[in-house]
Design a protein around this motif. Sequence first.
Motif, PDB file in Angstrom:
ATOM      1  N   GLU A  74       5.942  -9.725  -3.402  1.00 30.27           N
ATOM      2  CA  GLU A  74       5.552  -9.974  -4.787  1.00 30.27           C
ATOM      3  C   GLU A  74       4.648  -8.843  -5.291  1.00 30.27           C
ATOM      4  N   ARG A  75       3.710  -8.419  -4.459  1.00 25.97           N
ATOM      5  CA  ARG A  75       2.825  -7.309  -4.839  1.00 25.97           C
ATOM      6  C   ARG A  75       3.624  -6.024  -5.050  1.00 25.97           C
ATOM      7  N   GLN A  76       4.556  -5.769  -4.133  1.00 26.00           N
ATOM      8  CA  GLN A  76       5.374  -4.555  -4.221  1.00 26.00           C
ATOM      9  C   GLN A  76       6.133  -4.509  -5.539  1.00 26.00           C
ATOM     10  N   GLU A  77       6.797  -5.599  -5.857  1.00 27.56           N
ATOM     11  CA  GLU A  77       7.592  -5.623  -7.083  1.00 27.56           C
ATOM     12  C   GLU A  77       6.715  -5.491  -8.324  1.00 27.56           C
ATOM     13  N   LYS A  78       5.557  -6.111  -8.311  1.00 27.79           N
ATOM     14  CA  LYS A  78       4.642  -6.003  -9.458  1.00 27.79           C
ATOM     15  C   LYS A  78       4.239  -4.556  -9.694  1.00 27.79           C
TER      16      LYS A  78
ATOM     17  N   ASP B  81       0.838  -1.205   0.000  1.00 31.03           N
ATOM     18  CA  ASP B  81       0.000   0.000   0.000  1.00 31.03           C
ATOM     19  C   ASP B  81       0.870   1.252   0.000  1.00 31.03           C
ATOM     20  N   GLY B  82       1.947   1.198   0.782  1.00 31.75           N
ATOM     21  CA  GLY B  82       2.880   2.322   0.809  1.00 31.75           C
ATOM     22  C   GLY B  82       3.576   2.514  -0.519  1.00 31.75           C
ATOM     23  N   VAL B  83       3.960   1.416  -1.165  1.00 36.52           N
ATOM     24  CA  VAL B  83       4.609   1.491  -2.475  1.00 36.52           C
ATOM     25  C   VAL B  83       3.668   2.129  -3.498  1.00 36.52           C
TER      26      VAL B  83
ATOM     27  N   LYS C 264       8.646  12.729 -10.737  1.00 33.44           N
ATOM     28  CA  LYS C 264       9.924  12.180 -10.293  1.00 33.44           C
ATOM     29  C   LYS C 264      10.088  10.792 -10.903  1.00 33.44           C
ATOM     30  N   LYS C 265      11.281  10.440 -11.306  1.00 27.52           N
ATOM     31  CA  LYS C 265      11.483   9.202 -12.043  1.00 27.52           C
ATOM     32  C   LYS C 265      12.285   8.133 -11.306  1.00 27.52           C
ATOM     33  N   ARG C 266      13.345   8.550 -10.593  1.00 28.03           N
ATOM     34  CA  ARG C 266      14.322   7.561 -10.109  1.00 28.03           C
ATOM     35  C   ARG C 266      13.889   6.936  -8.785  1.00 28.03           C
ATOM     36  N   LEU C 267      13.700   5.626  -8.788  1.00 27.54           N
ATOM     37  CA  LEU C 267      13.284   4.878  -7.603  1.00 27.54           C
ATOM     38  C   LEU C 267      14.221   3.696  -7.390  1.00 27.54           C
ATOM     39  N   LEU C 268      14.819   3.634  -6.214  1.00 28.68           N
ATOM     40  CA  LEU C 268      15.613   2.467  -5.821  1.00 28.68           C
ATOM     41  C   LEU C 268      14.875   1.768  -4.690  1.00 28.68           C
ATOM     42  N   PHE C 269      14.639   0.485  -4.857  1.00 23.05           N
ATOM     43  CA  PHE C 269      13.778  -0.238  -3.927  1.00 23.05           C
ATOM     44  C   PHE C 269      14.448  -1.519  -3.458  1.00 23.05           C
ATOM     45  N   MET C 270      14.613  -1.667  -2.156  1.00 17.26           N
ATOM     46  CA  MET C 270      15.212  -2.872  -1.598  1.00 17.26           C
ATOM     47  C   MET C 270      14.136  -3.912  -1.337  1.00 17.26           C
ATOM     48  N   SER C 271      14.243  -5.037  -2.010  1.00 18.86           N
ATOM     49  CA  SER C 271      13.326  -6.158  -1.847  1.00 18.86           C
ATOM     50  C   SER C 271      14.098  -7.310  -1.203  1.00 18.86           C
TER      51      SER C 271
END
Length: 215
Positions: free
Chosen positions: A142-146, A89-91, A103-110
């Motif tokens: 899995e939801r976050q990455e999707k 939900d936060g993502v 804004k374009k650049r997103l780095l996400f730790m999974s």
Amino acid sequence: MKKDIRVLVFGASGKTGRIIVKKLLKEGYQVRAFVRNLRKVNHISHPDFTVSQGDVRSTKAVEDAVKDSDIVLSALGNLRIFSNTIISDGVANIISAMKLHEKKRLLFMSSLGVGDSKGQLGLIHNLIYLPTFLWNVFRDKERQEKLIHESGLAWTIIRPAGFILFPLPLHYRKCVMPLRPRVLPIMSRYHTADFIIKECSNNQYIQKNVALSYF
């Protein structure tokens, strides 16, 4: 000049997030931490460090924080064993805010073990932790990455192997999925943060899922 680059860090008060913030400041970035509890970051005193207080599920709080950022970085984590969608939900809010403010650049730790790296976390995780304690956590990952894959942003998803307590004096391996080079999937928070900070300026892995492991 890195002094002109503003990085917003979600999950800044977590174990990996604190290391990321420290490294970003050392490298000369302007850092804004997004946290629910201000007390968890009140030990940080630096002229280039600011804080936004809020819940990642609050659309307005996230939009306000994203507005003045150049890079959005997430080290959000959730270890609740019961089914929930707190982080996804936060993502969704982060992605929406980034699009709103262009804004374009997103780095996400999974995590390793998500998506096309499924089954690569090692025998103990695969047979014990993932089917039990981490089942709901990984379902939400899995939801976050999707959501991120479908966002159209300039994203990089970082998938570290299982964390150990200290960094090893080794070069860690960076692997763009779905290759499977891991023999013993372990990684440190310190070197995970190291990779993330380098990617802030290198932009080498845009729209890539990157696995990190020592072996």
